[in-house]
Design an enzyme around this catalytic site. Sequence first.
Site, short mmCIF file in Angstrom:
data_model
loop_
_atom_site.label_atom_id
_atom_site.label_comp_id
_atom_site.label_asym_id
_atom_site.label_seq_id
_atom_site.Cartn_x
_atom_site.Cartn_y
_atom_site.Cartn_z
N GLY A 1 1.70 3.71 -16.53
CA GLY A 1 0.63 2.38 -16.45
C GLY A 1 -0.87 2.15 -16.13
NE ARG A 2 -1.10 -2.25 -14.85
CZ ARG A 2 -0.61 -4.05 -15.09
NH1 ARG A 2 -1.24 -4.98 -14.67
NH2 ARG A 2 0.59 -3.96 -13.77
CB ILE A 3 -1.64 3.05 -11.03
CG1 ILE A 3 -1.27 1.78 -10.41
CG2 ILE A 3 -1.91 4.33 -10.16
CD1 ILE A 3 -0.14 1.02 -9.57
NE ARG B 1 10.19 2.11 -19.36
CZ ARG B 1 9.93 0.33 -18.22
NH1 ARG B 1 11.19 -0.24 -18.17
NH2 ARG B 1 9.12 -0.24 -18.40
NE ARG C 1 7.62 -0.14 -4.20
CZ ARG C 1 6.58 -0.34 -3.89
NH1 ARG C 1 6.01 0.45 -3.94
NH2 ARG C 1 6.42 -1.93 -4.22
CD GLU D 1 8.30 3.57 1.90
OE1 GLU D 1 7.52 3.89 1.68
OE2 GLU D 1 7.71 2.32 2.19
CG HIS E 1 4.15 2.13 1.47
ND1 HIS E 1 5.36 1.99 0.83
CD2 HIS E 1 3.22 1.46 -0.64
CE1 HIS E 1 5.63 1.22 -0.18
NE2 HIS E 1 4.82 1.29 -0.75
CB ILE E 2 -1.67 4.12 3.34
CG1 ILE E 2 -2.35 5.59 3.22
CG2 ILE E 2 -1.11 4.03 4.76
CD1 ILE E 2 -2.97 6.10 4.22
C1 GLV Z 1 2.95 -0.68 -3.27
O1 GLV Z 1 3.44 -0.12 -3.09
C2 GLV Z 1 2.30 -1.49 -4.73
O2 GLV Z 1 3.60 -1.90 -5.00
O3 GLV Z 1 1.79 -2.91 -4.52
#
Ligand code: GLV
Length: 327
Positions: A156-158, A179, A240, A269, A287-288
């Site tokens: 995706g975008r990231i 996918r 995730r 977490e 998770h940063i």
């Molecule tokens: C962080 O985990 C988000 O989904 O923005």
Amino acid sequence: MKKPAILVARAIFPQTLDFLSQHFEVESNQTDEVWDAVELTRRLNGKAGALTTGSERIDGALLQANPQLKIIANMAVGFNNFDIPAMTAAGVLATNTPDVLTDTTADFGFALLMATARRVSESEHFLRAGKWTKWRYDMFAGAEVHGSTLGIIGMGRIGQGIARRGAFGFGMKVVYHNRSQLSPQLEAECKATYVSKEVLLKTADHVVLVVPYSAESHHTIGANELGMMKSTATLVNIARGGIVDDAALAHALAGGQIAAAGLDVFEGEPVVNEALLKVPNVVLTPHIASATTKTRLAMAQLAADNLVSYFTQGRALTPVNQVAIMG
Ligand code: GLV
């Protein structure tokens, strides 16, 4: 006219609260307690909307107890804390915060890849423990990043942002699995080649996970997949918890089945699997990935804008489901 009542379920920037207070009767939680389902359900009583984070689970039982709810705006791009079918059935609009965090999160994915491959955390712990007494030719020798093969699962975008950084910044060969295959134009822009998951795992020197969490993506990486990876490979998860089988990963790291891992997200977490805490060849962050002040402010503002737009114009800016909006 009476302002609609909303709940801001976790602590948030004071300026975001000020902005929301211009439009809503706001109940906030600046002490930042993490409410359980019972408390969250109770706090939502009488609220037409809410601003949540990934820690608040929105499910059928909570919605049934709060039939007055109209919209829940998540301050995250991921929304696996939402039961979307239940929200849609209850006529509750769900929104997320895409785009504003893409580059910041891609930066962090790359930071974690670099830290993992070049053993930044492990060597720092060694130094802080007073163990550095002399230089040695093989001390903390890690894996090469530039010119190596980068495998991205979830394009995706990231994922695309990480591909661009790898291809153009570090001269990496980029392969990806998703996918659906990207358009030839996007593939060329990212200099990325589509391969099967198996080929990616067998050929990549660095595997980065950026796939959204769902029942289908649960344990995308487990013992079987770790077994396919190179013994010199690194694995990075910024997606995730639950995408990786953390117990299987800890076992693979302890046994040298793969070289190292970088994890920003964990199953269950903020509790982290004990076995992962014990292995040295893993970089662990809480998770940063989207955590720069500028980006977190933009995420909070987009969540707030979704609420305002819904109540003033009858439509949200970044909805993730479709519900009939009554006047
Ligand atoms: C962080 O985990 C988000 O989904 O923005």
